[in-house]
Design a protein around this motif. Structure first.
Motif, mmCIF file in Angstrom:
data_model
loop_
_atom_site.group_PDB
_atom_site.id
_atom_site.type_symbol
_atom_site.label_atom_id
_atom_site.label_comp_id
_atom_site.label_asym_id
_atom_site.label_seq_id
_atom_site.Cartn_x
_atom_site.Cartn_y
_atom_site.Cartn_z
ATOM 1 N N UNK A 73 0.833 -1.203 0.000
ATOM 2 C CA UNK A 73 0.000 0.000 0.000
ATOM 3 C C UNK A 73 0.868 1.253 0.000
ATOM 4 N N UNK A 74 1.958 1.215 0.778
ATOM 5 C CA UNK A 74 2.876 2.358 0.824
ATOM 6 C C UNK A 74 3.476 2.618 -0.557
ATOM 7 N N UNK A 75 3.902 1.550 -1.213
ATOM 8 C CA UNK A 75 4.499 1.702 -2.530
ATOM 9 C C UNK A 75 3.448 2.074 -3.575
ATOM 10 N N UNK B 179 11.793 15.113 -10.797
ATOM 11 C CA UNK B 179 11.221 13.804 -11.115
ATOM 12 C C UNK B 179 12.278 12.720 -10.960
ATOM 13 N N UNK B 180 13.470 12.983 -11.471
ATOM 14 C CA UNK B 180 14.569 12.016 -11.389
ATOM 15 C C UNK B 180 14.942 11.742 -9.942
ATOM 16 N N UNK B 181 15.021 12.782 -9.143
ATOM 17 C CA UNK B 181 15.332 12.597 -7.725
ATOM 18 C C UNK B 181 14.246 11.777 -7.030
ATOM 19 N N UNK B 182 12.986 12.057 -7.381
ATOM 20 C CA UNK B 182 11.901 11.278 -6.798
ATOM 21 C C UNK B 182 11.996 9.809 -7.166
ATOM 22 N N UNK B 183 12.293 9.515 -8.439
ATOM 23 C CA UNK B 183 12.415 8.116 -8.872
ATOM 24 C C UNK B 183 13.618 7.440 -8.209
ATOM 25 N N UNK B 184 14.690 8.199 -8.044
ATOM 26 C CA UNK B 184 15.881 7.642 -7.393
ATOM 27 C C UNK B 184 15.535 7.180 -5.977
ATOM 28 N N UNK B 185 14.890 8.049 -5.217
ATOM 29 C CA UNK B 185 14.552 7.698 -3.837
ATOM 30 C C UNK B 185 13.443 6.646 -3.770
ATOM 31 N N UNK B 186 12.549 6.637 -4.754
ATOM 32 C CA UNK B 186 11.520 5.596 -4.792
ATOM 33 C C UNK B 186 12.151 4.222 -4.984
ATOM 34 N N UNK B 187 13.143 4.156 -5.870
ATOM 35 C CA UNK B 187 13.855 2.900 -6.075
ATOM 36 C C UNK B 187 14.583 2.482 -4.812
ATOM 37 N N UNK B 188 15.199 3.447 -4.122
ATOM 38 C CA UNK B 188 15.873 3.139 -2.855
ATOM 39 C C UNK B 188 14.864 2.626 -1.831
ATOM 40 N N UNK C 162 13.987 -0.976 -2.062
ATOM 41 C CA UNK C 162 15.024 -1.895 -1.590
ATOM 42 C C UNK C 162 15.209 -1.833 -0.076
ATOM 43 N N UNK C 163 15.005 -0.645 0.511
ATOM 44 C CA UNK C 163 15.290 -0.471 1.938
ATOM 45 C C UNK C 163 14.047 -0.426 2.810
ATOM 46 N N UNK C 164 12.871 -0.164 2.186
ATOM 47 C CA UNK C 164 11.627 0.067 2.923
ATOM 48 C C UNK C 164 11.789 1.227 3.910
ATOM 49 N N UNK D 169 11.116 7.125 1.206
ATOM 50 C CA UNK D 169 9.773 7.345 0.659
ATOM 51 C C UNK D 169 9.397 8.816 0.728
ATOM 52 N N UNK D 170 9.714 9.447 1.846
ATOM 53 C CA UNK D 170 9.391 10.871 1.994
ATOM 54 C C UNK D 170 10.145 11.722 0.972
ATOM 55 N N UNK D 171 11.414 11.369 0.745
ATOM 56 C CA UNK D 171 12.204 12.107 -0.245
ATOM 57 C C UNK D 171 11.645 11.882 -1.649
ATOM 58 N N UNK D 172 11.156 10.658 -1.914
ATOM 59 C CA UNK D 172 10.547 10.373 -3.212
ATOM 60 C C UNK D 172 9.307 11.236 -3.408
ATOM 61 N N UNK D 173 8.431 11.257 -2.403
ATOM 62 C CA UNK D 173 7.223 12.077 -2.491
ATOM 63 C C UNK D 173 7.572 13.550 -2.670
#
Length: 696
Positions: free
Chosen positions: A20-22, A67-76, A79-81, A86-90
């Motif tokens: 749900x978080x993802x 957008x790129x920074x958001x995707x980078x942190x989303x990918x992280x 992997x890390x949960x 997640x906050x940085x991605x948002x």
């Protein structure tokens, strides 16, 4: 037993909570990309002569960085949960979405101002790319990697050049993996297939591990083997849907076209290819092996994986060898025609491509080599062999290699010395695929468009609501096949109408001709699409293009554009997967020519760079300095001149070097000259095409 059931329920609940978080993160990503594509379409109506153009493009690029920074942190976060990731991605997505919305509002009312965002700290970190606040940004000009010698040496050189271009971080992320005993056994099973059918790849893998380690990134042999094959066993279900997460869908749009003989202006083969995904850390490899043919190959990722899609096993397209054989595209994934009883370990697609290009002297030989490989991991994209190859005498798309064998040749779909493929099976016999037969009432065949769903079912964000694996497969492929069907019909008509006139420039133009964008609000046109699958006139040139390449192999010509070939290209559907962006988009093809040795590559790249700098400078000198576009174009020509100067300096340094260092500096010079080409061509395009936004 009760405790075991309770534990399983707990695991399911925890997994659901994590999903749900993802899921919320994916929703935000999709919303952000839609906001940016709306702004991009409006920007496409401007050019260098518009007062707001430069300012708006800079603002849009700031959106792409966020957008790129958001995707980078989303990918992280995947992997890390990590809640922080997640906050940085948002945060990145929110900023990018705001920029997109503000730009759209500004451009539509054609008045007022918007607040320009401060560009984050931009550094290079002694690499050939840029970093925004320490986040690496994918390059807008495709890097070139040059390999020469025995297999081990080529692998060694590859790892070293990847680090020189991108930095050590890109291999560090793939190093030091602790595989279980079971995973090691799986890797060995894949390794045994390579050893039997394409043993030269193992030498490259050994060299890669050594080259990375000597550059300060300790990588084991298995770390590198994993990038080529994955540590998971072959799939047992279509698309591996039993163990894929609900977010996983095949990509919406890749394309490949080839024409020769009666179809082209001189009878020689010309091709066009696009990989339709978010541009990533890619490269065009030029290899001069000790045995076999020299060849070129564009990989979508230098480490064999893409964000959110995972391991793609070093896949990419196109490729071309010194005998005039071209690998055009994958040939229509996903097909999955071969019966499940034949599935198992085999050769991954990129492994087969490099082997075929190296050892096939004709397209007929390429076909025979492919048919001799094991059936392999049919149930996953790019998991096994079977592609689209051509030369100036023959072309084929291998849609199935056993029960039935389906070799699609020119004429099956009404072609006359041309072929095309997108993301679907086209041959009428491919309807025998098990997944299609189980729902055959839902599938129809068209003489030019191939297989497509009889009734379109619109997009669902969460396909986990589709309970059965069979229905998930048919729903997912129905989405993909519908778009492919539309593009196939458009491609047939375009090529058929131009018989006898097709050349390399025509292939480029196919990717510059956008489809039509439907009228109405985004909500209105999205609702129509989800009900009917209708979305304007289709085109292989669209906003999902991540890398485009055209070739003329008999002359050794190979041109690559990262991102879209036309500024302001509309999407092929309302789905976020149809909207891919690259920072500092150029809409321009770099030019390479396959030669007998690396020096020949360098000479051609340098010559073309000099030609474009001279032409661009000449055209710029005619422009009044008071013109709005002058400073922007002057900056581009200055960048081109500086890149050219860097290339000459790398050549001069080479006089004092030997061994691999000579090759590395030569490759650096080639990359500098191709960057110079692109920047100077941007100026030529702007000034010699009047108000047109197309490129050459």
């Amino acid at each position: 037993m009760k405790n075991s059931k309770a534990l399983n329920v707990l695991k399911m609940l925890l997994s659901a909570g994590k999903y749900i978080k993802f899921f919320k993160m994916w929703q935000k990503l999709d919303k952000t990309k839609i906001a940016l594509i709306k702004a991009y379409i409006e920007l496409g109506k401007l050019n260098y002569n518009d007062p707001a153009y430069t300012k708006c493009v800079k603002e849009f690029n700031q959106g792409i960085i966020n957008l790129t920074k958001g995707k980078w942190y989303a990918q992280q976060a995947m992997e890390t949960n990590s809640k922080e990731d997640r906050n940085k991605a948002f945060s990145g997505f929110k900023r990018a979405e705001k920029i997109g919305n503000n730009l759209t509002a500004f451009l539509k009312k054609d008045s007022g101002e918007f607040n320009e965002h401060k560009i984050p700290e931009i550094t290079s970190k002694d690499t050939e790319i840029i970093f925004a606040d320490d986040i690496p940004i994918a390059p807008s000009i495709c890097p070139v990697i040059v390999l020469q010698g025995p297999d081990y040496e080529m692998g060694y050189q590859y790892a070293q050049q990847v680090i020189q271009i991108y930095g050590s971080w890109i291999l560090e992320a793939k190093a030091g993996i602790e595989f279980s005993n079971e995973e090691i056994e799986i890797l060995k099973n894949w390794e045994n297939q390579i050893k039997e059918y394409t043993p030269e790849i193992l030498g490259m893998i050994e060299g890669w591990a050594a080259g990375a380690t000597d550059a300060g990134v300790p990588m084991s042999y298995y770390d590198v083997l994993e990038l080529w094959v994955d540590h998971k066993p072959p799939k047992t279900s279509y698309m591996g849907m039993k163990d894929r997460t609900p977010k996983d869908l095949p990509t919406f749009a890749c394309s490949g076209v080839a024409a020769w003989g009666k179809a082209t202006d001189d009878g020689k083969l010309v091709t066009g290819s696009s990989g339709d995904h978010d541009p990533y850390f890619n490269a065009t490899i030029i290899a001069f092996p000790e045995t076999g043919n020299n060849f070129m190959f564009s990989t979508f990722s230098v480490v064999g994986s893409l964000p959110f899609l995972g391991n793609i096993h070093m896949f990419g397209h196109p490729g071309m060898n010194s005998k005039g054989v071209t690998y055009v595209e994958h040939g229509g994934l996903a097909r999955m025609v071969e019966p499940k009883k034949y599935w198992g370990y085999g050769i991954r697609r990129a492994t087969s491509i490099m082997h075929v290009l190296r050892f096939a002297n004709t397209a007929n030989e390429a076909r025979d080599i492919e048919l001799n490989f094991p059936i392999g991991d049919v149930g996953v994209d790019n998991g096994t062999v079977g592609g689209f190859y051509a030369d100036s005498n023959y072309g084929y798309v291998l849609e199935s290699r056993k029960d039935p064998v389906i070799v699609r040749e020119s004429g099956v779909m009404g072609e006359n010395d041309f072929l095309y493929a997108h993301n679907s099976a086209l041959h009428p016999d491919s309807g025998k695929a098990g997944w299609m037969q189980k729902n055959k009432e839902n599938w129809s065949w068209d003489e030019h468009g191939g297989w497509h769903p009889s009734k379109f079912k619109g997009a669902k964000m969460n396909i986990s609501t589709i309970l059965t694996v069979r229905d998930r497969v048919n729903y997912s492929l129905g989405m993909v096949y519908n778009g492919s069907y539309q593009r196939s019909k458009q491609t047939f008509n375009t090529l058929n109408d131009a018989l006898g006139k097709i050349d390399l420039e025509f292939m480029k133009q196919m990717y510059r001709n956008p489809g039509t964008f439907p009228s109405g609000s985004w909500k209105e046109i999205s609702n129509i699409y989800n009900k009917t699958g209708s979305w304007g006139e289709a085109s292989i040139g669209n906003a999902s293009n991540g890398i485009i390449a055209v070739t003329k192999p008999d002359e050794g010509l190979y041109a690559v554009c990262i991102g879209h070939a036309l500024w302001g290209m509309p999407p092929a559907s309302p789905a976020a997967a149809s909207c891919n962006f690259v920072y500092d988009e150029t809409n321009t093809f770099l030019e390479l020519k396959l030669a007998s040795d690396p020096n020949g590559i360098l000479k051609y790249a340098k010559k073309r760079a000099l030609n474009y700098i001279e032409n661009g400078s000449k055209e710029l000198s005619k422009l009044e300095k008071s013109k709005i576009s002058y400073n922007t174009l002057k900056e581009l020509i200055d960048i081109a001149k500086n890149e050219f100067k860097d290339g000459e300096e790398y050549e001069n340094v080479n006089e004092c070097n030997e061994g691999n260092e000579t090759l590395y500096n030569l490759a650096k010079a080639i990359r500098a000259y191709t960057r110079a080409q692109v920047r100077a061509k941007q100026v030529c395009n702007a000034l010699t095409s009047s108000n047109k936004k197309s490129v050459t």
